[in-house]
Write a protein that holds these residues in place. Structure first.
Motif, PDB file in Angstrom:
ATOM      1  N   TYR A  73       0.829  -1.208   0.000  1.00  0.00           N
ATOM      2  CA  TYR A  73       0.000   0.000   0.000  1.00  0.00           C
ATOM      3  C   TYR A  73       0.866   1.262   0.000  1.00  0.00           C
ATOM      4  CZ  TYR A  73      -4.418  -2.455   0.827  1.00  0.00           C
ATOM      5  OH  TYR A  73      -5.539  -3.237   0.694  1.00  0.00           O
ATOM      6  N   LEU A  74       1.929   1.258   0.794  1.00  0.00           N
ATOM      7  CA  LEU A  74       2.824   2.418   0.838  1.00  0.00           C
ATOM      8  C   LEU A  74       3.472   2.652  -0.516  1.00  0.00           C
ATOM      9  CD1 LEU A  74       4.301   4.626   2.424  1.00  0.00           C
ATOM     10  CD2 LEU A  74       6.011   2.908   3.072  1.00  0.00           C
ATOM     11  N   LEU A  75       3.893   1.572  -1.172  1.00  0.00           N
ATOM     12  CA  LEU A  75       4.499   1.695  -2.498  1.00  0.00           C
ATOM     13  C   LEU A  75       3.513   2.290  -3.492  1.00  0.00           C
ATOM     14  CD1 LEU A  75       6.954   1.062  -4.306  1.00  0.00           C
ATOM     15  CD2 LEU A  75       5.973  -1.207  -4.674  1.00  0.00           C
ATOM     16  N   MET A  76       2.263   1.830  -3.461  1.00  0.00           N
ATOM     17  CA  MET A  76       1.243   2.356  -4.363  1.00  0.00           C
ATOM     18  C   MET A  76       0.972   3.834  -4.103  1.00  0.00           C
ATOM     19  SD  MET A  76      -1.644  -0.596  -4.685  1.00  0.00           S
ATOM     20  CE  MET A  76      -2.686   0.628  -5.491  1.00  0.00           C
ATOM     21  N   VAL A  77       0.900   4.209  -2.838  1.00  0.00           N
ATOM     22  CA  VAL A  77       0.628   5.605  -2.496  1.00  0.00           C
ATOM     23  C   VAL A  77       1.742   6.516  -2.997  1.00  0.00           C
ATOM     24  CG1 VAL A  77       0.454   7.222  -0.561  1.00  0.00           C
ATOM     25  CG2 VAL A  77      -0.859   5.096  -0.518  1.00  0.00           C
ATOM     26  N   THR A  80       1.508   6.847  -6.823  1.00  0.00           N
ATOM     27  CA  THR A  80       0.351   7.663  -7.197  1.00  0.00           C
ATOM     28  C   THR A  80       0.591   9.131  -6.910  1.00  0.00           C
ATOM     29  OG1 THR A  80      -1.101   5.778  -6.717  1.00  0.00           O
ATOM     30  CG2 THR A  80      -2.128   7.951  -6.891  1.00  0.00           C
ATOM     31  N   LEU A  81       1.141   9.430  -5.737  1.00  0.00           N
ATOM     32  CA  LEU A  81       1.414  10.828  -5.393  1.00  0.00           C
ATOM     33  C   LEU A  81       2.412  11.444  -6.357  1.00  0.00           C
ATOM     34  CD1 LEU A  81       1.608  10.785  -1.476  1.00  0.00           C
ATOM     35  CD2 LEU A  81      -0.156  11.810  -2.919  1.00  0.00           C
ATOM     36  N   ALA A  82       3.438  10.677  -6.739  1.00  0.00           N
ATOM     37  CA  ALA A  82       4.431  11.218  -7.674  1.00  0.00           C
ATOM     38  C   ALA A  82       3.779  11.599  -8.993  1.00  0.00           C
ATOM     39  CB  ALA A  82       5.543  10.200  -7.896  1.00  0.00           C
ATOM     40  N   LEU A  83       2.903  10.738  -9.509  1.00  0.00           N
ATOM     41  CA  LEU A  83       2.245  11.033 -10.779  1.00  0.00           C
ATOM     42  C   LEU A  83       1.262  12.181 -10.650  1.00  0.00           C
ATOM     43  CD1 LEU A  83       1.626   7.396 -12.041  1.00  0.00           C
ATOM     44  CD2 LEU A  83       3.307   9.017 -12.892  1.00  0.00           C
ATOM     45  N   VAL A  84       0.485  12.196  -9.572  1.00  0.00           N
ATOM     46  CA  VAL A  84      -0.505  13.263  -9.379  1.00  0.00           C
ATOM     47  C   VAL A  84       0.188  14.610  -9.249  1.00  0.00           C
ATOM     48  CG1 VAL A  84      -2.210  14.188  -7.776  1.00  0.00           C
ATOM     49  CG2 VAL A  84      -2.287  11.778  -8.419  1.00  0.00           C
ATOM     50  N   LEU A 152      -7.921   2.260  -8.128  1.00  0.00           N
ATOM     51  CA  LEU A 152      -7.206   2.000  -6.884  1.00  0.00           C
ATOM     52  C   LEU A 152      -8.007   1.136  -5.928  1.00  0.00           C
ATOM     53  CD1 LEU A 152      -5.511   5.447  -6.172  1.00  0.00           C
ATOM     54  CD2 LEU A 152      -4.451   3.350  -6.986  1.00  0.00           C
ATOM     55  N   PHE A 153      -9.328   1.332  -5.893  1.00  0.00           N
ATOM     56  CA  PHE A 153     -10.133   0.561  -4.946  1.00  0.00           C
ATOM     57  C   PHE A 153     -10.079  -0.926  -5.277  1.00  0.00           C
ATOM     58  CE2 PHE A 153     -14.171  -1.404  -3.680  1.00  0.00           C
ATOM     59  CZ  PHE A 153     -14.132  -1.170  -2.321  1.00  0.00           C
ATOM     60  N   PHE A 154     -10.189  -1.250  -6.558  1.00  0.00           N
ATOM     61  CA  PHE A 154     -10.135  -2.656  -6.970  1.00  0.00           C
ATOM     62  C   PHE A 154      -8.772  -3.256  -6.653  1.00  0.00           C
ATOM     63  CE2 PHE A 154      -8.910  -5.694 -10.344  1.00  0.00           C
ATOM     64  CZ  PHE A 154      -9.809  -6.700 -10.065  1.00  0.00           C
TER      65      PHE A 154
END
Length: 374
Positions: A73-77, A80-84, A152-154
């Motif tokens: 989850y931390l890796l995904m966050v 995602t933050l980097a791209l956003v 992300l939810f899926f």
């Protein structure tokens, strides 16, 4: 007699190609589900050694699975933050350069008119360019990369199940070693190759991000740190990731410092990123996963067509899975390994773990107490 042997073989090839075409049509039809599912699987495979390490040191299995889940989850966050942040930063910066954009559009119009292009055609061309359209074109590329994590939810829900089912699945797979040794060894090789690829990409991505950020700071390009983070993320896209990563800083450099600064940024990216990501990294990735540089590039094109932007990110792991299931698991098809890896047969078989003694399966230390039923 030769003709009789060739006909069945040719027919088998044609039937195989037809079946592959039908299968890929199905893959495109379910790409919206297949892509996120495989992404979740790759993330779990990449971080799974953390769970093994914790259990071997006496950590209860359910707690180790929780740590595994939180790590993914931390890796995904972070991704995602980097791209956003990159998309948002670019969208905020471009409107500040409206006068410069309009000036470049006017210069293009004058250049076209000087070469005999009519006013009507020039107006039709220049009317398509404005700040809004420029923002849309620039951010659409980054938004496409962000789209790989849009569901992300899926993905988060699927990761929850995979994290707690991974240990039973590994035990069940290990129990099949005596009955299906070729398949078990092939899947284990796929997991090792996937982890090696992710580790190599992350390592080179970090080096590229540091160099890019430092160079952009020296050049005075706004948002240098953000573009360095973007370089790290796009490094996971084989061969052409640097092309996506150079667009935002080059565009900002053009608007902030003119064509000279933009050319300097592009040259820097070509020298650093092209050399590392397109020349050095594919060779090391090929050594780590048993895929030639040419096949790595073709896998990028193919899986991007089949699955979309997520296919570009997962091109190598997807190709590794097909290699494991269709070639390494089938003794009669292993003659293809040298063609895939671009290496002599003995070396290719050794990389696939076919000549060496089989490595012991990654087993976990027995847990002192049974896990509570859920």
């Amino acid at each position: 007699m030769t003709t009789e042997r060739l006909h069945p073989r040719a027919l088998s090839v044609l039937l195989g190609l037809a079946a592959f075409t039908v299968a890929m049509a199905g893959v495109k039809g379910i790409s919206g589900i297949l892509g996120p599912t495989f992404l979740a699987l790759v993330l779990i495979i990449t971080v799974y050694p953390v769970r093994v390490w914790l259990v071997r040191r006496g950590v209860p299995g359910i707690l180790a699975s929780t740590v595994l889940l939180l790590s993914v989850y931390l890796l995904m966050v972070l991704i995602t933050l980097a791209l956003v942040v990159s998309v948002g930063r670019l969208a905020v910066l471009i409107p500040d350069y409206t006068p410069q954009i309009n000036g470049y559009i006017h210069d293009v119009a004058d250049w076209l008119q000087a070469r005999g292009v009519g006013d009507k055609q020039v107006n039709a061309i220049t009317s398509q360019f404005n700040v809004g359209s420029l923002v849309g074109v620039a951010t659409s590329i980054l938004s496409g990369a962000l789209g790989v994590l849009s569901d992300l939810f899926f993905i988060a829900t699927l990761l929850l199940f995979l994290a707690f089912d991974s240990a039973p699945a590994m035990h069940a797979l290990g129990a099949l070693g005596d009955r299906k040794p070729d398949m078990v060894d092939a899947l284990a090789n796929f997991a090792r190759g996937t982890r090696s690829y992710m580790a190599v990409s992350a390592g080179f991505g970090f080096v590229v991000a540091v160099i890019d950020s430092a160079a952009l700071v020296i050049m005075g390009v706004p948002g240098a740190f953000i573009w360095g983070v973007l370089s790290f993320v796009t490094n996971f896209i084989p061969n052409i990731g640097f092309v996506i990563g150079v667009i935002p800083p080059a565009l900002i450099a053009l608007l902030d410092g003119g064509p000279g600064l933009m050319i300097a940024v592009v040259v820097m990216y070509v020298v650093v990123n092209f050399l590392i990501q397109t020349v050095i990294q594919p060779r090391i990735v090929g050594d780590a996963v048993g895929l030639s540089a040419t096949l790595t590039f073709l896998s990028l094109v193919f899986w991007s067509w089949a699955i979309g932007p997520l296919g570009a990110l997962l091109a190598v792991p997807l190709s590794l899975l097909l290699k494991s299931l269709l070639i390494e698991a089938d003794p009669e098809a292993r003659w293809l390994l040298p063609l895939i890896s671009g290496k002599p047969e003995a070396e290719a078989r050794e990389e696939a773990g076919l000549d060496a003694d089989p490595e012991p399966a990654e087993t976990e230390a027995p847990e002192t107490e049974p896990e509570p039923a859920e």
